[in-house]
Design a protein around this motif. Structure first.
Motif, PDB file in Angstrom:
ATOM      1  N   THR A 206       7.007   5.102  -6.916  1.00 25.01           N
ATOM      2  CA  THR A 206       7.230   3.446  -7.055  1.00 25.01           C
ATOM      3  C   THR A 206       5.886   3.009  -7.355  1.00 25.01           C
ATOM      4  O   THR A 206       5.793   1.744  -7.456  1.00 25.01           O
ATOM      5  N   LYS A 207       4.730   3.805  -7.515  1.00 25.70           N
ATOM      6  CA  LYS A 207       3.456   3.150  -7.738  1.00 25.70           C
ATOM      7  C   LYS A 207       3.347   2.241  -9.075  1.00 25.70           C
ATOM      8  O   LYS A 207       2.439   1.531  -9.160  1.00 25.70           O
ATOM      9  N   LYS A 208       4.210   2.551  -9.919  1.00 25.98           N
ATOM     10  CA  LYS A 208       4.166   1.893 -11.221  1.00 25.98           C
ATOM     11  C   LYS A 208       4.994   0.469 -11.091  1.00 25.98           C
ATOM     12  O   LYS A 208       5.114  -0.203 -12.211  1.00 25.98           O
TER      13      LYS A 208
ATOM     14  N   ARG B  33       0.803  -1.155  -0.091  1.00 25.93           N
ATOM     15  CA  ARG B  33       0.063   0.138  -0.253  1.00 25.93           C
ATOM     16  C   ARG B  33       0.835   1.084  -0.040  1.00 25.93           C
ATOM     17  O   ARG B  33       0.746   2.181  -0.605  1.00 25.93           O
ATOM     18  N   TYR B  34       1.750   1.386   0.850  1.00 31.52           N
ATOM     19  CA  TYR B  34       2.890   2.543   0.952  1.00 31.52           C
ATOM     20  C   TYR B  34       3.483   2.668  -0.598  1.00 31.52           C
ATOM     21  O   TYR B  34       3.695   3.831  -0.938  1.00 31.52           O
ATOM     22  N   ILE B  35       3.942   1.488  -1.227  1.00 30.46           N
ATOM     23  CA  ILE B  35       4.593   1.408  -2.502  1.00 30.46           C
ATOM     24  C   ILE B  35       3.456   2.260  -3.664  1.00 30.46           C
ATOM     25  O   ILE B  35       4.024   3.029  -4.307  1.00 30.46           O
ATOM     26  N   ARG B  36       2.298   1.733  -3.587  1.00 32.60           N
ATOM     27  CA  ARG B  36       1.241   1.967  -4.511  1.00 32.60           C
ATOM     28  C   ARG B  36       0.934   3.341  -4.326  1.00 32.60           C
ATOM     29  O   ARG B  36       0.589   4.335  -5.072  1.00 32.60           O
ATOM     30  N   ASN B  37       0.945   3.910  -3.007  1.00 30.21           N
ATOM     31  CA  ASN B  37       0.635   5.504  -2.537  1.00 30.21           C
ATOM     32  C   ASN B  37       1.651   6.512  -2.808  1.00 30.21           C
ATOM     33  O   ASN B  37       1.809   7.607  -2.671  1.00 30.21           O
ATOM     34  N   ASN B  38       3.171   5.888  -3.506  1.00 31.25           N
ATOM     35  CA  ASN B  38       4.226   6.847  -3.550  1.00 31.25           C
ATOM     36  C   ASN B  38       4.205   6.919  -5.016  1.00 31.25           C
ATOM     37  O   ASN B  38       4.511   6.022  -5.751  1.00 31.25           O
ATOM     38  N   PRO B  39       4.425   8.239  -5.385  1.00 29.05           N
ATOM     39  CA  PRO B  39       4.321   8.624  -6.988  1.00 29.05           C
ATOM     40  C   PRO B  39       5.558   7.870  -7.544  1.00 29.05           C
ATOM     41  O   PRO B  39       5.308   7.221  -8.712  1.00 29.05           O
TER      42      PRO B  39
ATOM     43  N   ARG C 126       0.431  -6.283  -7.479  1.00 30.43           N
ATOM     44  CA  ARG C 126      -1.089  -5.981  -7.255  1.00 30.43           C
ATOM     45  C   ARG C 126      -1.449  -6.517  -5.759  1.00 30.43           C
ATOM     46  O   ARG C 126      -0.626  -7.122  -5.161  1.00 30.43           O
TER      47      ARG C 126
END
Length: 84
Positions: A73-75, A65-71, A79
């Motif tokens: 690293t989100k890509k 979730r932290y990875i996905r919310n960081n611009p 999943r």
């Protein structure tokens, strides 16, 4: 060379994954906690992060979730699976 970060609190799992992926030609780093994963990702680029789900303090779901919310690293590929 593709870079992979292995995140697992079990040393044997980290070493085994690193050995196998390294033999396949990947550059592999490993860390033992979700927090160390986030710190490492803040300073290094990786093509893929392999996360253990059950880790103390910050589990794989929370780390992702932290990875996905960081611009920055989100890509990264991956999943969050449904918890059923």
């Amino acid at each position: 060379m593709k870079r992979i970060l292995v995140v697992d609190d079990d040393m044997v799992t980290r070493k085994t994954a690193s050995y196998i992926l390294g033999k396949e030609g990947y550059h592999v780093d490993s860390v033992e906690t979700g927090q160390r994963c986030l710190t490492t990702l803040a300073n290094e680029y990786y093509d893929l992060v392999l996360l253990d789900i059950e880790m103390p303090v910050m589990d794989g779901f929370e780390t992702l979730r932290y990875i996905r919310n960081n611009p920055s690293t989100k890509k990264l590929p991956g999943r969050i699976p449904d918890r059923r």
